[in-house]
Motif scaffolding. Structure first.
Motif, PDB file in Angstrom:
ATOM      1  N   CYS A 135       0.779  -1.534  -0.556  1.00 33.46           N
ATOM      2  CA  CYS A 135       0.009  -0.114   0.078  1.00 33.46           C
ATOM      3  C   CYS A 135       0.707   1.240  -0.115  1.00 33.46           C
ATOM      4  CB  CYS A 135      -1.015  -0.148   1.450  1.00 33.46           C
ATOM      5  SG  CYS A 135       0.238  -0.048   2.927  1.00 33.46           S
TER       6      CYS A 135
ATOM      7  N   LEU B 251      -3.452   0.176  -3.224  1.00 38.30           N
ATOM      8  CA  LEU B 251      -4.332  -0.292  -1.744  1.00 38.30           C
ATOM      9  C   LEU B 251      -4.019  -1.916  -2.493  1.00 38.30           C
ATOM     10  CD1 LEU B 251      -7.221   1.552  -0.389  1.00 38.30           C
ATOM     11  CD2 LEU B 251      -5.452   1.308   0.408  1.00 38.30           C
TER      12      LEU B 251
ATOM     13  N   THR C 284      -6.554  -5.418  -1.652  1.00 35.40           N
ATOM     14  CA  THR C 284      -7.749  -5.973  -1.725  1.00 35.40           C
ATOM     15  C   THR C 284      -7.288  -7.266  -1.422  1.00 35.40           C
ATOM     16  OG1 THR C 284      -7.667  -6.206  -4.357  1.00 35.40           O
ATOM     17  CG2 THR C 284      -9.181  -4.187  -3.007  1.00 35.40           C
TER      18      THR C 284
ATOM     19  N   ARG D  44      -5.843  -6.230   5.749  1.00 35.63           N
ATOM     20  CA  ARG D  44      -6.661  -5.055   4.795  1.00 35.63           C
ATOM     21  C   ARG D  44      -6.535  -4.192   5.917  1.00 35.63           C
ATOM     22  NH1 ARG D  44      -9.783  -9.615   3.706  1.00 35.63           N
ATOM     23  NH2 ARG D  44      -9.231  -9.649   0.995  1.00 35.63           N
TER      24      ARG D  44
ATOM     25  N   GLN E 152      -4.295  -1.962   7.036  1.00 35.73           N
ATOM     26  CA  GLN E 152      -3.654  -0.889   5.434  1.00 35.73           C
ATOM     27  C   GLN E 152      -5.035   0.435   6.113  1.00 35.73           C
ATOM     28  OE1 GLN E 152      -3.659  -2.419   1.513  1.00 35.73           O
ATOM     29  NE2 GLN E 152      -4.403  -4.834   2.549  1.00 35.73           N
ATOM     30  N   LEU E 153      -6.211  -0.312   6.865  1.00 36.10           N
ATOM     31  CA  LEU E 153      -7.201   1.298   7.090  1.00 36.10           C
ATOM     32  C   LEU E 153      -5.946   1.925   8.076  1.00 36.10           C
ATOM     33  CD1 LEU E 153      -9.746   2.667   7.545  1.00 36.10           C
ATOM     34  CD2 LEU E 153      -9.950   0.724   9.248  1.00 36.10           C
TER      35      LEU E 153
ATOM     36  N   LEU F  66      -4.052   3.957   5.866  1.00 41.49           N
ATOM     37  CA  LEU F  66      -4.847   4.876   4.824  1.00 41.49           C
ATOM     38  C   LEU F  66      -5.045   6.352   5.228  1.00 41.49           C
ATOM     39  CD1 LEU F  66      -6.047   5.779   2.107  1.00 41.49           C
ATOM     40  CD2 LEU F  66      -8.275   4.096   2.898  1.00 41.49           C
TER      41      LEU F  66
ATOM     42  N   CYS G  31      -6.838  -0.433  -7.181  1.00 39.83           N
ATOM     43  CA  CYS G  31      -6.694  -1.532  -6.823  1.00 39.83           C
ATOM     44  C   CYS G  31      -7.538  -2.639  -7.212  1.00 39.83           C
ATOM     45  CB  CYS G  31      -7.671  -1.476  -4.767  1.00 39.83           C
ATOM     46  SG  CYS G  31      -9.139  -0.726  -5.311  1.00 39.83           S
TER      47      CYS G  31
ATOM     48  N   GLY H 294     -12.934  -4.175   1.570  1.00 41.28           N
ATOM     49  CA  GLY H 294     -11.817  -3.573   0.931  1.00 41.28           C
ATOM     50  C   GLY H 294     -13.419  -2.545   0.925  1.00 41.28           C
TER      51      GLY H 294
ATOM     52  N   TRP I   6     -12.961   0.931   3.371  1.00 42.86           N
ATOM     53  CA  TRP I   6     -11.780   2.086   3.119  1.00 42.86           C
ATOM     54  C   TRP I   6     -12.551   3.192   2.321  1.00 42.86           C
ATOM     55  CZ3 TRP I   6      -8.710  -2.011  -0.449  1.00 42.86           C
ATOM     56  CH2 TRP I   6      -7.582  -2.613   0.867  1.00 42.86           C
TER      57      TRP I   6
ATOM     58  N   LEU J 183     -11.958   7.301   1.924  1.00 41.22           N
ATOM     59  CA  LEU J 183     -11.509   7.501   0.636  1.00 41.22           C
ATOM     60  C   LEU J 183     -12.759   9.031   0.034  1.00 41.22           C
ATOM     61  CD1 LEU J 183     -10.414   4.439  -1.489  1.00 41.22           C
ATOM     62  CD2 LEU J 183      -9.410   6.451  -0.443  1.00 41.22           C
TER      63      LEU J 183
END
Length: 434
Positions: free
Chosen positions: A264, A277, A279, A300, A303-304, A307, A326, A352, A356, A360
């Motif tokens: 990521c 990102l 997925t 995941r 990654q949040l 992010l 992604c 995802g 996310w 976003l």
């Protein structure tokens, strides 16, 4: 059996445990290849560009070590030698190095050097002569340039004819950077196949170490679900190099390009802020088919956390255009499986989307670019998904697409082209109010 270790994490003060990987097996050295015949057998693939650094990987046909010679002129003058914990890098399928310390704003010239190695025992190590590749000029994309031109491909699945035509079209288009948006592989059965599929697109038949589609421009890789399948999938970071972790630690502790990093990442190129990102897989971790070997749900979630912080970077917040990439779409068509249940597989990533989408949207992301479905389409913004979603096609020649994104201060133009360079879809975006 030799072993290498790599850690896949995110750029936070401490690596999130959910992103820690296990050691990866390295194939035993090939037998029967003369020392003098061991060499690079792919063009170099430039990756992970910053204003002052890049990484590069290349394929070899026997046990070898290697390095990169580079400089701001064709006289070069600098050397980057990959190593980990005091051991110089060695592989019989792929070598990688990271070049750092390039003067900001400079073009860079570089070449890769390969040297065969044969171990008789710990005190009898035979080496071949260094074999230097051609000197190439690389222009690193910069945050302060006036415009941005990206090429995007996805779902190539080792279809040789499709990849060859895409490489020709990309070289003709000459973008600032190439994004390979997942499903490079079907599955990865050997380290040699892993390296071949990742590193040989665009090579010249008469000289396999020449040509390439990312030797004079950088490649940015976003994993797809098939890129995690197969016994050798854990060696993918030795060809598709993860992005560097946080700064501040002594580089000499471990200058290997692939032992830590993340898939990521963010990148500002001219007016465009890029967010990529991973997925992951298209089914829940608990599904029996994974044999207990999947851990994508906590990955995941990690990654949040990354992010939310990444979207606060000034170069991302101030970008006139903000695009997320992604592999699996974050929004589906009616009847599409979200990939969160006990049956079927994802037509879009419900995991995802749940994690996310809100950050976003809050950050003003204008578009998500994905693949996975093998049919191109453009979804317009809706109440539930208030941004465009663009999906690329592939992998067969009649379905494969090249997505081109061109942006300046006035507008961002997207075109989806087939392999014959015919436009089959497109859209325009206006700059955000930032």
């Amino acid at each position: 059996m030799k072993r290498r270790k790599f850690i896949s994490g995110i750029a936070l003060a401490g690596a999130t445990p959910a992103l820690i990987s296990t050691p990866s097996a390295v194939a035993a050295p090939k037998e029967g290849i003369a020392l003098k015949d061991i060499k690079a057998v792919s063009p170099p693939v430039v990756q992970n560009p910053t204003d002052t650094s890049f990484a590069v990987s290349w394929m070899v046909n026997g046990t070898a070590t290697g390095w990169v010679e580079w400089g701001t002129t064709e006289q070069l003058g600098n050397i980057s030698r990959p190593a980990h914990h005091g051991l110089a890098a060695m592989s019989d399928y792929a070598l990688s190095a990271r070049v750092e310390g390039i003067p900001a704003g400079s073009d860079v010239f570089y070449r890769v050097v390969t040297k065969a190695v044969h171990y008789q025992n710990a005190y009898a190590i035979e080496q071949g002569e260094p074999i230097a590749g051609e000197i190439r000029k690389l222009t690193l994309p910069k945050a302060n340039q006036d415009s941005c031109h990206l090429a995007v491909v996805n779902d190539t699945h080792d279809h040789a004819d499709t990849i060859a035509q895409l490489a020709d079209n990309i070289n003709a288009a000459d973008p600032d950077a190439l994004i390979w948006n997942g499903d490079v592989y079907n599955q990865i059965s050997s380290n040699q196949d892993m390296a071949r599929i990742a590193l040989t697109p665009g090579q010249k038949k008469e000289d396999p170490a020449s040509g390439g589609w990312a030797s004079t421009r950088p490649l940015m890789f976003t994993p797809g679900n098939h890129d995690a399948r197969g016994e050798a999938a854990r060696t993918v970071p030795e060809a598709f190099i993860p992005w560097p972790m946080a700064d501040g630690e002594p580089k000499g502790l471990n200058p290997s390009p692939y032992t830590s990093g993340r898939y990521c990442f963010t990148k500002r190129i001219g007016p465009v802020g890029v967010i990529c990102l991973d997925t992951g897989e298209d089914k829940p971790d608990s599904r029996e088919v994974w044999g207990g070997m999947a851990a994508y749900e906590p990955y995941r979630e990690a990654q949040l956390e990354w992010l939310v912080k990444a979207l606060q970077q000034e170069e991302i917040k101030s970008a006139p255009y903000l695009i997320a990439f992604c592999h699996i779409p974050l929004h589906g068509l009616p009847g599409h499986n979200d990939g969160m249940g006990p049956k079927g597989y994802a037509g879009f990533s419900g995991f995802g989307q749940k994690l996310w989408l809100a950050p976003l949207v809050k950050a003003g992301c204008q578009m998500v670019v994905s693949g996975h479905t093998h049919r191109h389409r453009i979804d317009n913004p809706s109440k539930d998904f208030p941004m465009h979603q663009l999906v690329g096609g592939g992998p067969r020649e009649n379905n494969a697409t090249l997505i081109q994104i061109k942006a300046d201060a006035k507008s961002l133009e997207v075109t989806i082209e087939d392999l014959k360079k015919k436009k089959v879809n497109g859209l325009s975006l206006s700059p955000r109010k930032v």
